[in-house]
Design a protein around this motif. Structure first.
Motif, PDB file in Angstrom:
ATOM      1  N   TRP A  21       0.809  -1.216   0.000  1.00  0.00           N
ATOM      2  CA  TRP A  21       0.000   0.000   0.000  1.00  0.00           C
ATOM      3  C   TRP A  21       0.845   1.270   0.000  1.00  0.00           C
ATOM      4  O   TRP A  21       0.289   2.389  -0.021  1.00  0.00           O
ATOM      5  CB  TRP A  21      -0.919   0.037   1.219  1.00  0.00           C
ATOM      6  N   THR A  22       2.164   1.172   0.037  1.00  0.00           N
ATOM      7  CA  THR A  22       3.010   2.356   0.179  1.00  0.00           C
ATOM      8  C   THR A  22       2.700   3.459  -0.829  1.00  0.00           C
ATOM      9  O   THR A  22       2.562   4.633  -0.454  1.00  0.00           O
ATOM     10  CB  THR A  22       4.494   1.968   0.116  1.00  0.00           C
ATOM     11  N   PRO A  23       2.566   3.153  -2.138  1.00  0.00           N
ATOM     12  CA  PRO A  23       2.217   4.244  -3.069  1.00  0.00           C
ATOM     13  C   PRO A  23       0.879   4.898  -2.757  1.00  0.00           C
ATOM     14  O   PRO A  23       0.704   6.109  -2.941  1.00  0.00           O
ATOM     15  CB  PRO A  23       2.192   3.537  -4.432  1.00  0.00           C
ATOM     16  N   TRP A  24      -0.074   4.092  -2.269  1.00  0.00           N
ATOM     17  CA  TRP A  24      -1.377   4.639  -1.890  1.00  0.00           C
ATOM     18  C   TRP A  24      -1.257   5.571  -0.689  1.00  0.00           C
ATOM     19  O   TRP A  24      -1.952   6.595  -0.622  1.00  0.00           O
ATOM     20  CB  TRP A  24      -2.348   3.509  -1.556  1.00  0.00           C
ATOM     21  N   LEU A  25      -0.416   5.225   0.258  1.00  0.00           N
ATOM     22  CA  LEU A  25      -0.233   6.084   1.435  1.00  0.00           C
ATOM     23  C   LEU A  25       0.285   7.447   1.014  1.00  0.00           C
ATOM     24  O   LEU A  25      -0.189   8.492   1.493  1.00  0.00           O
ATOM     25  CB  LEU A  25       0.737   5.431   2.418  1.00  0.00           C
ATOM     26  N   GLU A  26       1.246   7.452   0.110  1.00  0.00           N
ATOM     27  CA  GLU A  26       1.803   8.718  -0.367  1.00  0.00           C
ATOM     28  C   GLU A  26       0.755   9.505  -1.160  1.00  0.00           C
ATOM     29  O   GLU A  26       0.633  10.729  -1.010  1.00  0.00           O
ATOM     30  CB  GLU A  26       3.033   8.434  -1.226  1.00  0.00           C
ATOM     31  N   TYR A  27      -0.004   8.804  -1.979  1.00  0.00           N
ATOM     32  CA  TYR A  27      -1.040   9.431  -2.812  1.00  0.00           C
ATOM     33  C   TYR A  27      -2.102  10.100  -1.940  1.00  0.00           C
ATOM     34  O   TYR A  27      -2.462  11.271  -2.161  1.00  0.00           O
ATOM     35  CB  TYR A  27      -1.658   8.352  -3.700  1.00  0.00           C
ATOM     36  N   ALA A 165       8.514 -10.822  -5.602  1.00  0.00           N
ATOM     37  CA  ALA A 165       9.713 -10.684  -4.770  1.00  0.00           C
ATOM     38  C   ALA A 165       9.559  -9.571  -3.739  1.00  0.00           C
ATOM     39  O   ALA A 165      10.073  -9.673  -2.617  1.00  0.00           O
ATOM     40  CB  ALA A 165      10.921 -10.414  -5.661  1.00  0.00           C
ATOM     41  N   GLN A 166       8.837  -8.536  -4.102  1.00  0.00           N
ATOM     42  CA  GLN A 166       8.761  -7.357  -3.244  1.00  0.00           C
ATOM     43  C   GLN A 166       7.703  -7.461  -2.150  1.00  0.00           C
ATOM     44  O   GLN A 166       7.924  -6.993  -1.023  1.00  0.00           O
ATOM     45  CB  GLN A 166       8.466  -6.125  -4.106  1.00  0.00           C
ATOM     46  N   TYR A 167       6.576  -8.102  -2.443  1.00  0.00           N
ATOM     47  CA  TYR A 167       5.435  -8.013  -1.529  1.00  0.00           C
ATOM     48  C   TYR A 167       4.825  -9.330  -1.050  1.00  0.00           C
ATOM     49  O   TYR A 167       4.114  -9.340  -0.044  1.00  0.00           O
ATOM     50  CB  TYR A 167       4.310  -7.216  -2.193  1.00  0.00           C
ATOM     51  N   VAL A 168       5.026 -10.425  -1.752  1.00  0.00           N
ATOM     52  CA  VAL A 168       4.255 -11.635  -1.458  1.00  0.00           C
ATOM     53  C   VAL A 168       4.719 -12.295  -0.164  1.00  0.00           C
ATOM     54  O   VAL A 168       5.922 -12.430   0.096  1.00  0.00           O
ATOM     55  CB  VAL A 168       4.313 -12.621  -2.638  1.00  0.00           C
ATOM     56  N   ILE A 169       3.736 -12.706   0.627  1.00  0.00           N
ATOM     57  CA  ILE A 169       3.981 -13.359   1.917  1.00  0.00           C
ATOM     58  C   ILE A 169       3.073 -14.582   2.039  1.00  0.00           C
ATOM     59  O   ILE A 169       2.091 -14.709   1.309  1.00  0.00           O
ATOM     60  CB  ILE A 169       3.703 -12.402   3.099  1.00  0.00           C
ATOM     61  N   PRO A 170       3.386 -15.489   2.967  1.00  0.00           N
ATOM     62  CA  PRO A 170       2.439 -16.581   3.248  1.00  0.00           C
ATOM     63  C   PRO A 170       1.144 -16.001   3.816  1.00  0.00           C
ATOM     64  O   PRO A 170       1.136 -14.904   4.374  1.00  0.00           O
ATOM     65  CB  PRO A 170       3.181 -17.424   4.299  1.00  0.00           C
ATOM     66  N   ALA A 171       0.076 -16.736   3.673  1.00  0.00           N
ATOM     67  CA  ALA A 171      -1.215 -16.269   4.176  1.00  0.00           C
ATOM     68  C   ALA A 171      -1.952 -17.411   4.853  1.00  0.00           C
ATOM     69  O   ALA A 171      -1.801 -18.576   4.472  1.00  0.00           O
ATOM     70  CB  ALA A 171      -2.060 -15.716   3.035  1.00  0.00           C
ATOM     71  N   PRO A 172      -2.768 -17.093   5.844  1.00  0.00           N
ATOM     72  CA  PRO A 172      -3.592 -18.129   6.456  1.00  0.00           C
ATOM     73  C   PRO A 172      -4.600 -18.676   5.453  1.00  0.00           C
ATOM     74  O   PRO A 172      -5.192 -17.920   4.679  1.00  0.00           O
ATOM     75  CB  PRO A 172      -4.282 -17.411   7.622  1.00  0.00           C
ATOM     76  N   ALA A 245      -1.658  -3.043  -6.822  1.00  0.00           N
ATOM     77  CA  ALA A 245      -0.215  -2.965  -6.578  1.00  0.00           C
ATOM     78  C   ALA A 245       0.610  -2.858  -7.848  1.00  0.00           C
ATOM     79  O   ALA A 245       1.771  -2.446  -7.786  1.00  0.00           O
ATOM     80  CB  ALA A 245       0.244  -4.193  -5.784  1.00  0.00           C
ATOM     81  N   ASP A 246       0.061  -3.219  -8.985  1.00  0.00           N
ATOM     82  CA  ASP A 246       0.873  -3.220 -10.203  1.00  0.00           C
ATOM     83  C   ASP A 246       0.965  -1.816 -10.799  1.00  0.00           C
ATOM     84  O   ASP A 246       0.538  -0.832 -10.183  1.00  0.00           O
ATOM     85  CB  ASP A 246       0.354  -4.256 -11.206  1.00  0.00           C
TER      86      ASP A 246
END
Length: 269
Positions: A21-27, A165-172, A245-246
């Motif tokens: 969400w970083t670009p959204w926070l700045e926006y 590579a930048q954002y993906v994490i494991p999820a429940p 995100a893209d």
């Protein structure tokens, strides 16, 4: 003393860290809001630390995550807007219905009770996970291949790999089972009170989405139209599940800001 800025709480979905969400926070900071993107319970402060400790995310369900955000919101200086993606979009709608937010934008939101349609693309995406019931209390993560096939299929493979590579994490996995069984579980957590008094809601779908196909979001829209509050739908041609995100995220953010401005939820210039 000036009034506090309206907060926007961003809620990520499965497999994407809140850093996305970083670009959204700045926006939205530039637009005059006070944006924040807290993670789910069990998330690490960054994707790498979350990947290193996937056990912290095991068995996290929809109600627990919703309560986590509701408690966070209760400590804010002003009632927020919530913007969520995927399962974050479902949780954002729950927060709106519960009175924790004054407005909501749900991007490709996961389905909830009352949505009966099951598009083939979604079956191909979630089916292999749901076919392994022993995963219910565990975590699961995409590979670079599956991420491009089902999540970031509408962007070039090189961009998909970069997002992975930048954002993906494991999820429940638990929320996937909760959503899949929502219509046969009387006390399902994958539910939204569509008749509760609420603020404005914008739903956004992508025609190329294979994780939450546009037909799912359109079905949610029909359910949410039962509410007396403002409910709008935007369908973006050729956009996939990674749309928040893209490289095309700005188009989605513009839609969100236009909606909030039209509903008089944006700061006055």
């Amino acid at each position: 003393m000036p009034a506090p800025k309206t907060p926007i709480v961003f809620v990520h979905g499965l497999w994407m860290h809140s850093d996305s969400w970083t670009p959204w926070l700045e926006y939205f900071d530039r637009a005059g809001f006070a944006p924040i993107a807290p993670g789910w319970p069990g998330d690490g402060p960054d994707p790498a630390s979350t990947r290193a400790h996937p056990q912290a995310l095991r068995n996290r369900g929809i109600a627990e995550v919703t309560d986590h955000y509701a408690k966070y919101i209760a400590d804010l200086p002003a009632p927020p807007i919530v913007i969520g993606h995927s399962f974050g979009g479902l949780i954002a709608q729950r927060l709106l219905a519960e009175g924790s937010a004054i407005g909501c934008v749900a991007i490709a939101p996961a389905q909830f009770k009352g949505v009966y349609i099951l598009p083939p693309a979604q079956l191909r995406s979630a089916g292999p996970i749901l076919a392994q019931p022993w995963l219910r209390s565990k975590t699961w993560s995409h590979t670079a291949d599956s991420y491009h096939r089902f999540f970031a299929n509408a962007v070039p493979r090189a961009e998909s790999d970069q997002l992975f590579a930048q954002y993906v994490i494991p999820a429940p996995v638990k929320p996937l089972f909760q959503a899949a069984l929502a219509n046969v579980s009387p006390k399902t957590e994958a539910a939204v009170d569509v008749r509760a008094p609420r603020g404005p809601l914008l739903l956004i779908a992508g025609t190329a989405d294979r994780t939450v196909p546009a037909a799912i979001v359109q079905s949610e829209y029909k359910l949410q139209q039962r509410n007396s509050g403002v409910t709008e739908l935007r369908v973006l041609e050729g956009r996939g599940h990674s749309m928040a995100a893209d490289h095309g995220w700005h188009t989605v953010a513009d839609l969100a800001l236009e909606f909030l401005t039209a509903q008089k939820l944006a700061p006055l210039e």
